[in-house]
Design a protein around this motif. Structure first.
Motif, PDB file in Angstrom:
ATOM      1  N   MET A   1       0.821  -1.218   0.000  1.00  0.00           N
ATOM      2  CA  MET A   1       0.000   0.000   0.000  1.00  0.00           C
ATOM      3  C   MET A   1       0.854   1.266   0.000  1.00  0.00           C
ATOM      4  SD  MET A   1      -2.885  -1.241  -0.352  1.00  0.00           S
ATOM      5  CE  MET A   1      -3.612  -2.859  -0.217  1.00  0.00           C
ATOM      6  N   LEU A   2       1.916   1.280   0.786  1.00  0.00           N
ATOM      7  CA  LEU A   2       2.783   2.462   0.799  1.00  0.00           C
ATOM      8  C   LEU A   2       3.478   2.648  -0.544  1.00  0.00           C
ATOM      9  CD1 LEU A   2       4.455   2.234   4.344  1.00  0.00           C
ATOM     10  CD2 LEU A   2       2.690   3.821   3.584  1.00  0.00           C
ATOM     11  N   GLY A   3       3.708   1.546  -1.259  1.00  0.00           N
ATOM     12  CA  GLY A   3       4.340   1.630  -2.563  1.00  0.00           C
ATOM     13  C   GLY A   3       3.488   2.302  -3.613  1.00  0.00           C
ATOM     14  N   LEU A   4       2.196   2.516  -3.327  1.00  0.00           N
ATOM     15  CA  LEU A   4       1.308   3.194  -4.268  1.00  0.00           C
ATOM     16  C   LEU A   4       1.342   4.707  -4.108  1.00  0.00           C
ATOM     17  CD1 LEU A   4      -1.775   0.794  -4.121  1.00  0.00           C
ATOM     18  CD2 LEU A   4      -0.166   1.062  -6.015  1.00  0.00           C
TER      19      LEU A   4
ATOM     20  N   ALA B   1       6.466 -10.818  -5.910  1.00  0.00           N
ATOM     21  CA  ALA B   1       7.305  -9.806  -6.566  1.00  0.00           C
ATOM     22  C   ALA B   1       6.844  -9.545  -7.997  1.00  0.00           C
ATOM     23  CB  ALA B   1       8.764 -10.256  -6.552  1.00  0.00           C
ATOM     24  N   GLY B   2       6.493 -10.597  -8.720  1.00  0.00           N
ATOM     25  CA  GLY B   2       6.069 -10.433 -10.112  1.00  0.00           C
ATOM     26  C   GLY B   2       4.794  -9.631 -10.243  1.00  0.00           C
ATOM     27  N   ASN B   3       3.825  -9.899  -9.383  1.00  0.00           N
ATOM     28  CA  ASN B   3       2.563  -9.155  -9.444  1.00  0.00           C
ATOM     29  C   ASN B   3       2.749  -7.689  -9.106  1.00  0.00           C
ATOM     30  OD1 ASN B   3      -0.133 -10.784  -9.872  1.00  0.00           O
ATOM     31  ND2 ASN B   3       1.245 -12.160  -8.792  1.00  0.00           N
ATOM     32  N   MET B   4       3.557  -7.402  -8.095  1.00  0.00           N
ATOM     33  CA  MET B   4       3.768  -6.009  -7.717  1.00  0.00           C
ATOM     34  C   MET B   4       4.559  -5.261  -8.788  1.00  0.00           C
ATOM     35  SD  MET B   4       1.952  -6.190  -5.185  1.00  0.00           S
ATOM     36  CE  MET B   4       1.990  -4.417  -4.998  1.00  0.00           C
ATOM     37  N   MET B   5       5.574  -5.884  -9.345  1.00  0.00           N
ATOM     38  CA  MET B   5       6.369  -5.226 -10.381  1.00  0.00           C
ATOM     39  C   MET B   5       5.534  -4.981 -11.639  1.00  0.00           C
ATOM     40  SD  MET B   5       9.947  -6.449 -12.153  1.00  0.00           S
ATOM     41  CE  MET B   5      10.912  -6.119 -10.688  1.00  0.00           C
TER      42      MET B   5
ATOM     43  N   GLU C   1      -4.578  -2.053  -8.289  1.00  0.00           N
ATOM     44  CA  GLU C   1      -3.361  -2.336  -7.529  1.00  0.00           C
ATOM     45  C   GLU C   1      -3.624  -2.387  -6.029  1.00  0.00           C
ATOM     46  OE1 GLU C   1       0.309  -2.946  -8.325  1.00  0.00           O
ATOM     47  OE2 GLU C   1      -1.199  -3.889  -9.591  1.00  0.00           O
ATOM     48  N   VAL C   2      -4.561  -1.571  -5.554  1.00  0.00           N
ATOM     49  CA  VAL C   2      -4.944  -1.658  -4.136  1.00  0.00           C
ATOM     50  C   VAL C   2      -5.500  -3.048  -3.839  1.00  0.00           C
ATOM     51  CG1 VAL C   2      -6.554  -0.795  -2.389  1.00  0.00           C
ATOM     52  CG2 VAL C   2      -5.333   0.815  -3.862  1.00  0.00           C
ATOM     53  N   LEU C   3      -6.365  -3.524  -4.722  1.00  0.00           N
ATOM     54  CA  LEU C   3      -6.948  -4.857  -4.557  1.00  0.00           C
ATOM     55  C   LEU C   3      -5.876  -5.935  -4.669  1.00  0.00           C
ATOM     56  CD1 LEU C   3      -9.510  -6.588  -4.232  1.00  0.00           C
ATOM     57  CD2 LEU C   3      -9.774  -6.515  -6.718  1.00  0.00           C
ATOM     58  N   VAL C   4      -5.010  -5.827  -5.687  1.00  0.00           N
ATOM     59  CA  VAL C   4      -3.951  -6.815  -5.889  1.00  0.00           C
ATOM     60  C   VAL C   4      -2.981  -6.823  -4.707  1.00  0.00           C
ATOM     61  CG1 VAL C   4      -1.937  -7.399  -7.311  1.00  0.00           C
ATOM     62  CG2 VAL C   4      -4.114  -6.814  -8.393  1.00  0.00           C
ATOM     63  N   GLY C   5      -2.659  -5.628  -4.191  1.00  0.00           N
ATOM     64  CA  GLY C   5      -1.750  -5.549  -3.053  1.00  0.00           C
ATOM     65  C   GLY C   5      -2.276  -6.303  -1.848  1.00  0.00           C
ATOM     66  N   PHE C   6      -3.581  -6.181  -1.587  1.00  0.00           N
ATOM     67  CA  PHE C   6      -4.174  -6.919  -0.459  1.00  0.00           C
ATOM     68  C   PHE C   6      -4.256  -8.407  -0.767  1.00  0.00           C
ATOM     69  CE2 PHE C   6      -7.821  -8.777   1.715  1.00  0.00           C
ATOM     70  CZ  PHE C   6      -7.530  -8.454   3.039  1.00  0.00           C
ATOM     71  N   ILE C   7      -4.673  -8.745  -1.977  1.00  0.00           N
ATOM     72  CA  ILE C   7      -4.820 -10.161  -2.338  1.00  0.00           C
ATOM     73  C   ILE C   7      -3.479 -10.882  -2.273  1.00  0.00           C
ATOM     74  CG2 ILE C   7      -5.330 -11.728  -4.256  1.00  0.00           C
ATOM     75  CD1 ILE C   7      -7.586  -9.858  -5.068  1.00  0.00           C
ATOM     76  N   GLN C   8      -2.411 -10.241  -2.760  1.00  0.00           N
ATOM     77  CA  GLN C   8      -1.104 -10.886  -2.739  1.00  0.00           C
ATOM     78  C   GLN C   8      -0.601 -11.091  -1.314  1.00  0.00           C
ATOM     79  OE1 GLN C   8       0.551 -12.373  -5.232  1.00  0.00           O
ATOM     80  NE2 GLN C   8      -1.327 -11.908  -6.364  1.00  0.00           N
ATOM     81  N   ALA C   9      -0.890 -10.148  -0.427  1.00  0.00           N
ATOM     82  CA  ALA C   9      -0.537 -10.335   0.986  1.00  0.00           C
ATOM     83  C   ALA C   9      -1.323 -11.504   1.574  1.00  0.00           C
ATOM     84  CB  ALA C   9      -0.816  -9.051   1.769  1.00  0.00           C
ATOM     85  N   TYR C  10      -2.596 -11.592   1.212  1.00  0.00           N
ATOM     86  CA  TYR C  10      -3.438 -12.692   1.692  1.00  0.00           C
ATOM     87  C   TYR C  10      -2.938 -14.033   1.154  1.00  0.00           C
ATOM     88  CZ  TYR C  10      -7.657 -15.457   2.550  1.00  0.00           C
ATOM     89  OH  TYR C  10      -8.537 -16.434   2.969  1.00  0.00           O
ATOM     90  N   VAL C  11      -2.604 -14.087  -0.139  1.00  0.00           N
ATOM     91  CA  VAL C  11      -2.134 -15.334  -0.746  1.00  0.00           C
ATOM     92  C   VAL C  11      -0.824 -15.785  -0.114  1.00  0.00           C
ATOM     93  CG1 VAL C  11      -1.247 -16.345  -2.887  1.00  0.00           C
ATOM     94  CG2 VAL C  11      -3.340 -14.983  -2.936  1.00  0.00           C
ATOM     95  N   PHE C  12       0.112 -14.854   0.063  1.00  0.00           N
ATOM     96  CA  PHE C  12       1.392 -15.214   0.685  1.00  0.00           C
ATOM     97  C   PHE C  12       1.156 -15.765   2.089  1.00  0.00           C
ATOM     98  CE2 PHE C  12       5.433 -14.766   2.731  1.00  0.00           C
ATOM     99  CZ  PHE C  12       6.392 -14.859   1.723  1.00  0.00           C
ATOM    100  N   THR C  13       0.240 -15.146   2.831  1.00  0.00           N
ATOM    101  CA  THR C  13      -0.019 -15.558   4.205  1.00  0.00           C
ATOM    102  C   THR C  13      -0.712 -16.907   4.268  1.00  0.00           C
ATOM    103  OG1 THR C  13      -0.260 -13.215   4.768  1.00  0.00           O
ATOM    104  CG2 THR C  13      -0.987 -14.805   6.399  1.00  0.00           C
ATOM    105  N   ILE C  14      -1.714 -17.114   3.423  1.00  0.00           N
ATOM    106  CA  ILE C  14      -2.442 -18.385   3.499  1.00  0.00           C
ATOM    107  C   ILE C  14      -1.576 -19.544   3.004  1.00  0.00           C
ATOM    108  CG2 ILE C  14      -3.561 -18.404   1.219  1.00  0.00           C
ATOM    109  CD1 ILE C  14      -6.149 -19.221   2.768  1.00  0.00           C
ATOM    110  N   LEU C  15      -0.680 -19.283   2.039  1.00  0.00           N
ATOM    111  CA  LEU C  15       0.250 -20.329   1.625  1.00  0.00           C
ATOM    112  C   LEU C  15       1.213 -20.678   2.756  1.00  0.00           C
ATOM    113  CD1 LEU C  15       1.132 -19.385  -2.071  1.00  0.00           C
ATOM    114  CD2 LEU C  15      -0.156 -21.367  -1.270  1.00  0.00           C
ATOM    115  N   THR C  16       1.616 -19.663   3.519  1.00  0.00           N
ATOM    116  CA  THR C  16       2.449 -19.925   4.698  1.00  0.00           C
ATOM    117  C   THR C  16       1.707 -20.827   5.676  1.00  0.00           C
ATOM    118  OG1 THR C  16       3.545 -17.776   4.459  1.00  0.00           O
ATOM    119  CG2 THR C  16       3.689 -18.849   6.606  1.00  0.00           C
ATOM    120  N   CYS C  17       0.412 -20.570   5.863  1.00  0.00           N
ATOM    121  CA  CYS C  17      -0.397 -21.414   6.753  1.00  0.00           C
ATOM    122  C   CYS C  17      -0.509 -22.840   6.216  1.00  0.00           C
ATOM    123  CB  CYS C  17      -1.787 -20.803   6.926  1.00  0.00           C
ATOM    124  SG  CYS C  17      -1.824 -19.240   7.809  1.00  0.00           S
ATOM    125  N   VAL C  18      -0.662 -22.990   4.908  1.00  0.00           N
ATOM    126  CA  VAL C  18      -0.747 -24.323   4.303  1.00  0.00           C
ATOM    127  C   VAL C  18       0.565 -25.085   4.502  1.00  0.00           C
ATOM    128  CG1 VAL C  18      -0.960 -25.559   2.113  1.00  0.00           C
ATOM    129  CG2 VAL C  18      -2.497 -23.649   2.625  1.00  0.00           C
TER     130      VAL C  18
END
Length: 254
Positions: free
Chosen positions: A113-116, A190-194, A227-244
């Motif tokens: 979010m700060l990167g926006l 990284a790919g999605n944000m870039m 990008e606001v939506l993608v930024g949140f979704i990518q944080a969620y995906v990274f976190t839920i994969l960590t949980c998996v």
């Protein structure tokens, strides 16, 4: 000579923008090579991310009001969402690792979010940053798996539900996919944000052309919202994969 002059004039008057320059790393003080100890723009924005998270979770919730203000509401929503995610995916055994997973989620979402912000830098657009986080998750869950289960953790790679003749082949596939985890885990973020930031810069570059500037501005506005939506979704995906991955370490049986 006339041809050369015309080409030079066209090059000077033509539209020139470089969407990838926003990802360059620069020293904060002076110029020169960047070493591992050099404070850079990445260092600055990671520090600002940590300060923003601290401000929200510490300063924003200091009152602990029964009727929360907006900052306390955001902090409580983030806490509750990640806590429920960890409990639902890993079970109650995984709640002891909730602080680490919460830290990952907050760091990624605030970095995105700060990167926006105008003239900002997005640390999560660099594979060096996301790679370290993904590798830390990979090493952590592997150590947890062996500490908690011993050699039984290797049962993660032995698919007992498959026919016996297929199990060695599936074991090789499972081992390869296991060691590919940190690669896919880091590149996805990284790919999605870039990609998103580069597209915004391209649309912004076309705003210099009067004929298409209204369309360009509309496209930039739409991309910012996306990008606001993608930024949140990518944080969620990274976190839920960590949980998996943590669930696999805690309960390795197929």
């Amino acid at each position: 000579m006339t041809t050369v002059a015309t080409e030079q004039s066209g090059a000077e008057s033509g539209l020139s923008f470089h969407p990838m320059t926003q990802f360059e790393i620069h020293p904060l003080f002076g110029a020169g090579p960047v070493s591992w100890y050099t404070p850079t723009n990445v260092t600055l924005w990671m520090a600002l991310t940590v300060l923003a998270i601290t401000a929200l979770l510490a300063w924003g919730t200091r009152g602990r009001a029964i009727v929360p203000n907006r900052f306390q509401s955001i902090a409580e929503l983030a806490y509750g969402m990640v806590h429920k995610m960890v409990e639902d995916v890993t079970g109650r055994d995984g709640l002891k690792y909730f602080p680490y997973i919460m830290t990952l989620f907050m760091f990624i979402v605030f970095s995105n979010m700060l990167g926006l912000l105008p003239k900002a830098f997005t640390p999560t657009s660099h594979i060096a940053v996301t790679g370290v986080m993904a590798l830390a998750v990979f090493i952590s869950v592997t150590v947890i798996g062996f500490v908690k289960n011993g050699v039984h953790f290797l049962g993660l790679f032995w698919v007992t539900s498959a026919p016996l003749v297929l199990r060695p082949i599936l074991a090789v596939i499972e081992i390869i996919s296991y060691f590919v985890r940190p690669v896919s885990h880091s590149i996805r973020l990284a790919g999605n944000m870039m990609a998103g930031h580069a597209v915004i810069k391209v649309f912004a570059g076309f705003a210099a052309i009067a004929l298409v500037s209204p369309l360009s501005i509309a496209a930039v506005t739409a991309m910012y919202g996306l990008e606001v939506l993608v930024g949140f979704i990518q944080a969620y995906v990274f976190t839920i994969l960590t949980c998996v991955y943590l669930k696999d370490a805690l309960h390795p049986g197929h």
